[in-house]
Motif scaffolding. Sequence first.
Motif, mmCIF file in Angstrom:
data_model
loop_
_atom_site.group_PDB
_atom_site.id
_atom_site.type_symbol
_atom_site.label_atom_id
_atom_site.label_comp_id
_atom_site.label_asym_id
_atom_site.label_seq_id
_atom_site.Cartn_x
_atom_site.Cartn_y
_atom_site.Cartn_z
ATOM 1 N N MET A 200 0.876 -1.160 0.000
ATOM 2 C CA MET A 200 0.000 0.000 0.000
ATOM 3 C C MET A 200 0.918 1.215 0.000
ATOM 4 O O MET A 200 1.981 1.193 0.622
ATOM 5 N N HIS A 201 0.521 2.287 -0.683
ATOM 6 C CA HIS A 201 1.458 3.398 -0.804
ATOM 7 C C HIS A 201 0.744 4.697 -1.147
ATOM 8 O O HIS A 201 -0.379 4.700 -1.661
ATOM 9 N N THR A 202 1.427 5.792 -0.861
ATOM 10 C CA THR A 202 0.972 7.110 -1.265
ATOM 11 C C THR A 202 1.239 7.301 -2.750
ATOM 12 O O THR A 202 2.300 6.920 -3.244
ATOM 13 N N ASN A 203 0.295 7.881 -3.461
ATOM 14 C CA ASN A 203 0.523 8.283 -4.850
ATOM 15 C C ASN A 203 1.144 9.672 -4.869
ATOM 16 O O ASN A 203 0.653 10.580 -4.186
ATOM 17 N N LEU A 204 2.179 9.851 -5.660
ATOM 18 C CA LEU A 204 2.787 11.175 -5.779
ATOM 19 C C LEU A 204 3.490 11.303 -7.120
ATOM 20 O O LEU A 204 4.252 10.424 -7.520
ATOM 21 N N THR A 219 -1.084 14.410 -5.693
ATOM 22 C CA THR A 219 -1.209 13.312 -4.746
ATOM 23 C C THR A 219 -2.675 12.937 -4.610
ATOM 24 O O THR A 219 -3.550 13.588 -5.187
ATOM 25 N N GLY A 220 -2.945 11.863 -3.887
ATOM 26 C CA GLY A 220 -4.317 11.358 -3.825
ATOM 27 C C GLY A 220 -4.603 10.559 -5.082
ATOM 28 O O GLY A 220 -3.900 9.603 -5.401
ATOM 29 N N ASP A 221 -5.629 10.958 -5.838
ATOM 30 C CA ASP A 221 -5.942 10.274 -7.090
ATOM 31 C C ASP A 221 -4.817 10.473 -8.101
ATOM 32 O O ASP A 221 -4.172 11.528 -8.131
ATOM 33 N N VAL A 222 -4.590 9.473 -8.934
ATOM 34 C CA VAL A 222 -3.583 9.586 -9.983
ATOM 35 C C VAL A 222 -4.009 10.683 -10.955
ATOM 36 O O VAL A 222 -5.151 10.697 -11.420
ATOM 37 N N PRO A 223 -3.119 11.626 -11.268
ATOM 38 C CA PRO A 223 -3.514 12.710 -12.173
ATOM 39 C C PRO A 223 -3.729 12.217 -13.596
ATOM 40 O O PRO A 223 -3.250 11.153 -13.993
ATOM 41 N N THR A 224 -4.452 13.012 -14.362
ATOM 42 C CA THR A 224 -4.654 12.730 -15.778
ATOM 43 C C THR A 224 -3.414 13.161 -16.551
ATOM 44 O O THR A 224 -2.938 14.290 -16.369
ATOM 45 N N PRO A 225 -2.855 12.301 -17.406
ATOM 46 C CA PRO A 225 -1.647 12.687 -18.142
ATOM 47 C C PRO A 225 -1.774 14.009 -18.880
ATOM 48 O O PRO A 225 -0.815 14.790 -18.932
ATOM 49 N N ALA A 226 -2.945 14.292 -19.441
ATOM 50 C CA ALA A 226 -3.121 15.552 -20.163
ATOM 51 C C ALA A 226 -2.910 16.751 -19.244
ATOM 52 O O ALA A 226 -2.353 17.775 -19.665
ATOM 53 N N ASP A 227 -3.342 16.640 -17.983
ATOM 54 C CA ASP A 227 -3.155 17.739 -17.038
ATOM 55 C C ASP A 227 -1.677 17.938 -16.715
ATOM 56 O O ASP A 227 -1.197 19.076 -16.610
#
Length: 239
Positions: A200-204, A219-227
Amino acid sequence: MASDDVPSTPALDRRSFLKATGTGGTLAVAATAGCTDLRAADRDDVVLSPPEGYDEDVAAELPHPTYGDEVPEVTIPAPLADREVTTTDFVGERHSLYTFLFTRCSSACPGLMANLVHVQADSLEEGYADDVTLCPVTFDPEHDTPEVLAAYEEDHGVDDDAGNWYTLRPETPAAATDVVDDTFGVTFAETDDADGMAFMHTNLVLVVNEGGHVERAYTGDVPTPADVVDDVRTLLEEW
């Protein structure tokens, strides 16, 4: 870098872990809320506007680098490039992106990797490959051998000939804890998940400017590559 005598992260029961963190696959992190902090607008070490909902007081309590922070200085082997990479190598030279993952992950990590792959592809298409460096960091070195990492790069479409990609691999689990958790503040923990979720891990995902300061810390939800690509393009235009 930590010695081999440092104890490894203990295994966790997945149900207990989720109950403690209130998450479904990544560690919970503090969220910012409210209006953008006007104090951040006066910074001269970043060029992007503060992220939506940014609060300087909340950000100061986060364990990982965030908007305006200096990138931590640490040296990590890049075995596929047959060299070591120090995060400050790129200061004064180019912008850099970092993320933290393990190749056995089937949930968030492919998305984290995809963000860096999309930036690399865009950099080659738009002619700024010499202005950015992409650095995914594994925290599972026992499984993620150089051979495994090479296959992972190939599966995700990394262009090793572009000269702007370094997959970083701490040499031991203790070193991974030292680099990823203690230095970058990205928490990870082994689990006893029967479904094969080893950590289990933090997304960053960090976007660090040429001056060595964080422009974005997704962080949190995985960002959208376009963003992420849009923010990198804006950084290049404004720098």
